[in-house]
Scaffold this motif. Structure first.
Motif, mmCIF file in Angstrom:
data_model
loop_
_atom_site.group_PDB
_atom_site.id
_atom_site.type_symbol
_atom_site.label_atom_id
_atom_site.label_comp_id
_atom_site.label_asym_id
_atom_site.label_seq_id
_atom_site.Cartn_x
_atom_site.Cartn_y
_atom_site.Cartn_z
ATOM 1 N N THR A 57 0.698 -1.126 0.205
ATOM 2 C CA THR A 57 -0.069 -0.047 -0.074
ATOM 3 C C THR A 57 0.800 1.294 -0.062
ATOM 4 O O THR A 57 0.799 2.010 -0.654
ATOM 5 C CB THR A 57 -0.942 -0.091 1.299
ATOM 6 O OG1 THR A 57 -1.859 -1.097 1.271
ATOM 7 C CG2 THR A 57 -1.628 1.234 1.372
ATOM 8 N N SER A 66 -2.712 3.507 -7.661
ATOM 9 C CA SER A 66 -3.655 2.842 -6.783
ATOM 10 C C SER A 66 -3.144 1.532 -6.312
ATOM 11 O O SER A 66 -2.126 1.054 -7.031
ATOM 12 C CB SER A 66 -4.767 2.849 -7.502
ATOM 13 O OG SER A 66 -4.840 1.768 -8.251
ATOM 14 N N PRO A 67 -3.297 1.214 -4.919
ATOM 15 C CA PRO A 67 -2.868 -0.323 -4.813
ATOM 16 C C PRO A 67 -3.358 -1.151 -5.938
ATOM 17 O O PRO A 67 -2.573 -2.386 -5.885
ATOM 18 C CB PRO A 67 -3.489 -0.526 -3.329
ATOM 19 C CG PRO A 67 -3.691 0.900 -2.768
ATOM 20 C CD PRO A 67 -4.014 1.918 -4.042
ATOM 21 N N ARG A 68 -4.463 -1.196 -6.409
ATOM 22 C CA ARG A 68 -5.231 -1.900 -7.293
ATOM 23 C C ARG A 68 -4.037 -2.074 -8.617
ATOM 24 O O ARG A 68 -3.661 -3.150 -9.169
ATOM 25 C CB ARG A 68 -6.353 -1.666 -7.708
ATOM 26 C CG ARG A 68 -7.210 -2.665 -8.811
ATOM 27 C CD ARG A 68 -8.498 -2.085 -9.150
ATOM 28 N NE ARG A 68 -9.016 -3.141 -10.104
ATOM 29 C CZ ARG A 68 -10.534 -3.283 -10.377
ATOM 30 N NH1 ARG A 68 -10.979 -2.592 -9.763
ATOM 31 N NH2 ARG A 68 -10.816 -4.256 -11.180
ATOM 32 N N THR A 69 -3.754 -1.193 -9.085
ATOM 33 C CA THR A 69 -2.671 -0.921 -10.214
ATOM 34 C C THR A 69 -1.227 -1.367 -9.818
ATOM 35 O O THR A 69 -0.835 -2.355 -10.681
ATOM 36 C CB THR A 69 -2.567 0.502 -10.521
ATOM 37 O OG1 THR A 69 -3.681 1.262 -10.953
ATOM 38 C CG2 THR A 69 -1.797 0.700 -11.769
ATOM 39 N N TYR A 71 -0.957 -4.108 -7.742
ATOM 40 C CA TYR A 71 -1.160 -5.330 -7.674
ATOM 41 C C TYR A 71 -1.140 -5.900 -9.059
ATOM 42 O O TYR A 71 -0.309 -6.907 -9.154
ATOM 43 C CB TYR A 71 -2.390 -5.867 -6.824
ATOM 44 C CG TYR A 71 -1.990 -5.816 -5.401
ATOM 45 C CD1 TYR A 71 -1.633 -6.887 -4.902
ATOM 46 C CD2 TYR A 71 -2.285 -4.788 -4.668
ATOM 47 C CE1 TYR A 71 -1.320 -6.936 -3.331
ATOM 48 C CE2 TYR A 71 -2.341 -4.606 -3.221
ATOM 49 C CZ TYR A 71 -1.817 -5.894 -2.698
ATOM 50 O OH TYR A 71 -1.222 -5.845 -1.309
ATOM 51 N N TYR A 72 -1.891 -5.405 -10.017
ATOM 52 C CA TYR A 72 -1.603 -5.674 -11.301
ATOM 53 C C TYR A 72 -0.305 -5.783 -12.053
ATOM 54 O O TYR A 72 -0.061 -6.685 -12.707
ATOM 55 C CB TYR A 72 -2.698 -4.662 -12.020
ATOM 56 C CG TYR A 72 -2.370 -4.720 -13.566
ATOM 57 C CD1 TYR A 72 -3.153 -6.064 -14.287
ATOM 58 C CD2 TYR A 72 -1.600 -3.954 -14.475
ATOM 59 C CE1 TYR A 72 -2.901 -6.070 -15.765
ATOM 60 C CE2 TYR A 72 -1.366 -4.044 -15.663
ATOM 61 C CZ TYR A 72 -2.112 -5.243 -16.295
ATOM 62 O OH TYR A 72 -1.798 -5.461 -17.845
ATOM 63 N N GLU A 80 4.840 -10.787 -7.379
ATOM 64 C CA GLU A 80 3.842 -10.698 -6.383
ATOM 65 C C GLU A 80 4.232 -11.232 -5.157
ATOM 66 O O GLU A 80 3.494 -11.194 -3.950
ATOM 67 C CB GLU A 80 2.511 -11.096 -6.939
ATOM 68 C CG GLU A 80 2.465 -12.852 -7.320
ATOM 69 C CD GLU A 80 2.872 -13.043 -8.747
ATOM 70 O OE1 GLU A 80 3.614 -12.180 -9.363
ATOM 71 O OE2 GLU A 80 2.618 -14.161 -9.173
#
Length: 81
Positions: A57, A66-69, A71-72, A80
């Motif tokens: 984060t 963003s955290p979502r980006t 992780y992607y 990962e």
């Protein structure tokens, strides 16, 4: 109010005349921009994770995504774990 433009003598040297090390990555003729960009992106992800002690984060915040980006992108580059 007059704007003063720098003279050619005061401009910094063009990056193409600097060594590759000054750019923070290596490049050789024939490499595509997409490949160079991907390597730079992966390096930024690694550095951000290192800088934050693996806090994903916080790493996302540090590099402005963003955290979502994050992780992607970690999955995309196999980072990962």
């Amino acid at each position: 109010q007059a704007h003063h433009l720098p003279s050619l003598g005061n401009l910094p040297p063009s990056p193409r005349y600097n060594s590759n090390k000054s750019w923070g990555f290596s490049w050789s003729p024939g490499q595509t921009l997409a490949k160079v960009t991907a390597r730079a992106e992966e390096a930024a992800l690694r550095k951000a994770l290192e800088h934050t002690g693996g806090n994903k984060t916080e790493a996302a915040r540090v590099i402005g995504i963003s955290p979502r980006t994050l992780y992607y992108k970690l999955e995309k580059y196999g980072l990962e774990n």
